[in-house]
Design an enzyme around this catalytic site. Sequence first.
Site, short mmCIF file in Angstrom:
data_model
loop_
_atom_site.label_atom_id
_atom_site.label_comp_id
_atom_site.label_asym_id
_atom_site.label_seq_id
_atom_site.Cartn_x
_atom_site.Cartn_y
_atom_site.Cartn_z
N ASP A 103 -9.00 -7.39 -2.26
CA ASP A 103 -10.28 -6.36 -1.93
C ASP A 103 -10.98 -5.93 -2.18
OD1 ASP A 103 -10.74 -4.89 0.48
OD2 ASP A 103 -9.20 -4.05 0.55
N ARG A 141 0.74 -1.57 0.23
CA ARG A 141 0.38 -0.42 -0.20
C ARG A 141 0.87 1.10 0.00
NH1 ARG A 141 -3.82 -0.24 3.98
NH2 ARG A 141 -4.84 2.34 3.46
ZN ZN Z 1 -8.23 -3.55 4.93
#
Ligand code: ZN
Length: 405
Positions: free
Chosen positions: A299, A243
Amino acid sequence: MHITYYYIKKHIIYIMILIKQIEVFNPDFIGKKDILIGLDKILGVFNKIDMSSLSGIDIQIIDGDSKKIIPGLIDAHVHIAGAGGEGGPATRTPEMQISQMFAGGITTVVGCLGTDGMTRSLYSVLMKVKSLREEGVSAWMYTGSYQVPPPTILGDVGKDIAMIDEIIGVGEIALSDHRSSCPSTNELIRLTEHARVGGMLGGKAGIVNIHMGDAQNPFQPIYDAVNKSELKYTQFFPTHCNRNEYIFNDAKEYGKKGYVDLTASSYPYYPDYETKPSKAIVELLNAGVPLEHITMTSDGNGSLPDFDENGNLVKLEMGQPKSIFDELIDAVIDEGLPLEIAVKTVTLNVAEILKLKNKGQIVEGKDADLLILDKNFRIDTLIARGKIVVKDYNLLKKGTYEKEV
Ligand code: ZN
């Protein structure tokens, strides 16, 4: 061969599928083979089946010429019953539809609750798992949510994992994030121990899926929990490890001990912060992270919020499960990673980490979850639990309420 033919005769009333002379990545490359499917199982993988031995049997034949076959993809982190809501009630994401899975060659999904363990419920996720199973795919889930103590169904994480067939672990537990409950080291140890023992009792992975946030040294809570207990790194399954730059750099070291899960759906929206998953796989391997520690999940149906320096929400998007397929193919075409290596991050590795024993391999006796790619790596055919759901690039199966796909 004898057992196989016995099986054919025993189940002769069912239509069988024979995929002829296709390049098989099981996920290792084993050459051109014939694959026989009956009911929802792979009956066998053969060099070449003598067609005369199958005469009289109602069998559907798929020509594998100039095509490749890999196991159906496993997406182990999807907000199947919806998520989000971080920008207010109107920003709640909808439930995932099975067409979203099929668009990405995904035949197995693991659902999770996410940020909202307050107004959303595990009951909805559990019923969504049941509905997906009824619609023909394979599905499991994690109990809990971001929060600690986590919401549960039976009052305890360990009981949920041990006693509810669909539940294989807990998560996503948020760490190193402004939305985390900031569990103490002892709280994290206790939670992980409950998941582990529940997993032992239920014959499951009992793993703790961790949402890794944006804070510095994001792996520190896991290092502290392992150093202060008898727990192993492999009891944790941290996700979103690509991320930002510093978490990804830390993941290159952490990954030598524990698992590193990359998130695929958010990269297109945050290319300035995130490491592209296809590149991240190569960088992790180059850093010495064992291939079997590397996985990729989407996700999917999670909201993708962007906050300014004052913590105000400035942007919101929704992730798609298909992203793991796109990144898999980018890893092969753009990064030059052999298909048999790249494909393990979304098949065999996930099945082994989550102890999904009939998944992730093209081997006799495993579930017939198979993805056929054409010579340009496009999805030609998809088979989920023995049923053809995509054929000649066309979606054959939709969700119960899906009219347009
Ligand atoms: Zn998450």
